[in-house]
Structure formats: structure tokens, C-alpha cells
Design a protein around this motif. Structure first.
Motif, PDB file in Angstrom:
ATOM      1  N   ASN A  27       0.822  -1.215   0.000  1.00 22.84           N
ATOM      2  CA  ASN A  27       0.000   0.000   0.000  1.00 22.84           C
ATOM      3  C   ASN A  27       0.854   1.262   0.000  1.00 22.84           C
ATOM      4  O   ASN A  27       0.632   2.178  -0.800  1.00 22.84           O
ATOM      5  N   LEU A  31       1.131   4.218  -2.888  1.00 24.98           N
ATOM      6  CA  LEU A  31       0.770   5.603  -2.570  1.00 24.98           C
ATOM      7  C   LEU A  31       1.952   6.548  -2.804  1.00 24.98           C
ATOM      8  O   LEU A  31       1.798   7.633  -3.377  1.00 24.98           O
ATOM      9  N   SER A  38      -0.342  10.195   2.950  1.00 25.22           N
ATOM     10  CA  SER A  38      -1.335   9.305   3.568  1.00 25.22           C
ATOM     11  C   SER A  38      -1.166   9.273   5.083  1.00 25.22           C
ATOM     12  O   SER A  38      -0.060   9.176   5.600  1.00 25.22           O
ATOM     13  N   ASP A  40      -3.090   7.842   8.872  1.00 33.70           N
ATOM     14  CA  ASP A  40      -4.036   6.976   9.581  1.00 33.70           C
ATOM     15  C   ASP A  40      -4.305   7.578  10.951  1.00 33.70           C
ATOM     16  O   ASP A  40      -3.387   7.708  11.772  1.00 33.70           O
ATOM     17  N   LEU A 120      -4.555  11.349   1.361  1.00 35.75           N
ATOM     18  CA  LEU A 120      -5.474  10.324   1.841  1.00 35.75           C
ATOM     19  C   LEU A 120      -5.504  10.358   3.362  1.00 35.75           C
ATOM     20  O   LEU A 120      -4.469  10.190   4.018  1.00 35.75           O
ATOM     21  N   THR A 138       0.450   3.518   5.650  1.00 31.23           N
ATOM     22  CA  THR A 138       0.375   4.968   5.457  1.00 31.23           C
ATOM     23  C   THR A 138       1.689   5.609   5.870  1.00 31.23           C
ATOM     24  O   THR A 138       2.509   5.007   6.561  1.00 31.23           O
TER      25      THR A 138
END
Length: 218
Positions: A27, A31, A38, A40, A120, A138
Motif C-alpha cells: 500500500n 501511494l 497518507s 491513519d 489520503l 500509510t
């Protein structure tokens, strides 16, 4: 027989964590390759995760294309709140699962047009325990607590603070009515993770949110 069952449970848990970490690595690589920032956000229900994300969006949405993934056991209450700020949201309802995992995020990445995203934000399921088992892939994890959760909330949940890059102690606008020592809470977090960047904020008044945003997007 009981020992054999215990061994199988341990092996299963190890496999789940290993697979989650593998997907998380995929991931973040995807990204980064698309130049997508990103983040979280983790924290208990009521800590102010949604309110802080809303406030951040209001400050940066003119300059960034934003996607928000909202994780919750049920409903899309938080996604609806964020959507009113003019950004796209994707709701993931986890049912019996008490945290998002990297598979959930990988499915969004595979099925969403990534050229439409600069930033994100992922709002994890409201929980201070389960998300510690599952990294998502992330750039940074932000753990949010509030003074309304009591002065010992950080000491009681050290693992998420060890695994995060940023910590937020929210709702400082209520210090006049809630008896907590902010300096002690900051010190608790620093003892757990000396590398943490810590912010004391109020999503209501906006105090210190600009400093938080500068750190996120620097």
C-alpha cells in the motif's frame, strides 16, 4: 489437546499479522509512487478524530485533492459529516472487526482513480486497542486522545503510542472544567515514545491545528 489448539491460534495470528504487514508495504509503495500523502488517524470513540479531520480539511482543501476513508463497525455517520466539507469519502463497515486492516485499504487503492488524490486520510475504527495489531501502509499514524478520557489514558494504552509518529491530546478547551494535568499527559507519551511529535489541540477553537497541519504536510 489444549496446547495444540493454542499453538494453532498463535500460528494463525502470526500469519494474519505477517500478511497484513506485507499488504501494508504494498500500500505505502503504491501511494508513494503516486505522490499521495497518507495518514491513519486512530483513537477512541469521542476523542475527536472526525472533528480534527474536518478542521484540517477546511484549512487545506483549496490546495489539495482529498480522499477520506472512514472505518466504523456500522453506519456512515462520520463519513456523512466529512462529506459535507466537499470531499469524497469511502465508508468501510467492519462488522465484528474492531479495526481496519491493510486489506481494506488495498481494495480502495486498487479500485479508486489515484490520480484524483493528493492526500489520503484514514479514520480508523474508534478503538485504542485493536488498531495496534494492524498497520495500514500509510506515511504516518496519528493517535488522538482527549482530556475527557482521563489523565491515565496514555499510560493505559502504550502500544498505539509506540507505533505512532504523532500524538494529539485534544479538547484542551475543556481544561477549565476537567481536572487533568496536560504536562503529565505529554510526559507520559514521551516516556513511551521519545520520538513522538505531540500536539495539544482543540478541534472546537482550532488551537494548535495549524501547527499539526504543518507537521503533517511538511
Amino acid at each position: 489437546m489444549s496446547n495444540d489448539k493454542s499453538s494453532k491460534i498463535i500460528e494463525l495470528n502470526e500469519d494474519l499479522i505477517e500478511n497484513n504487514e506485507r499488504l501494508a508495504a504494498e500500500n505505502i509503495n503504491i501511494l508513494k509512487s503516486k505522490n499521495i500523502r497518507s495518514f491513519d488517524f486512530v483513537g477512541a470513540i469521542g476523542a475527536g478524530k472526525t472533528a480534527i479531520i474536518e478542521a484540517i480539511i477546511d484549512r487545506i482543501s483549496k490546495n489539495y485533492k482529498i480522499l477520506v476513508i472512514n472505518g466504523d463497525v456500522a453506519t456512515r455517520i462520520d463519513a456523512n459529516r466529512i462529506e459535507r466539507h466537499g470531499v469524497t469519502t469511502i465508508q468501510i463497515n467492519t462488522g465484528r472487526e474492531c479495526a481496519l486492516n491493510s486489506y481494506h485499504i488495498s481494495q480502495v487503492i486498487k479500485n479508486y482513480e489515484l490520480s484524483n488524490i493528493d492526500v489520503l486520510f484514514i479514520e480508523n475504527v474508534g478503538n485504542l486497542i485493536c488498531p495496534s495489531d494492524f498497520i495500514l501502509g500509510t506515511e504516518k499514524r496519528i493517535v488522538i486522545v482527549s482530556i475527557t478520557e482521563g489523565p491515565w489514558v496514555i499510560r493505559k494504552h502504550p502500544l498505539l503510542f509506540k507505533m505512532s509518529q504523532i500524538a494529539v491530546i485534544n479538547k484542551i478547551d475543556l481544561l477549565d472544567v476537567i481536572d487533568v494535568n496536560i504536562a503529565e499527559m505529554v510526559n507520559d507519551a514521551k516516556k513511551i515514545n521519545p520520538n513522538l511529535k505531540i500536539f495539544t489541540t482543540s478541534a472546537t477553537t482550532g488551537e494548535n491545528l495549524d501547527n499539526l497541519i504543518d507537521t503533517l504536510l511538511s
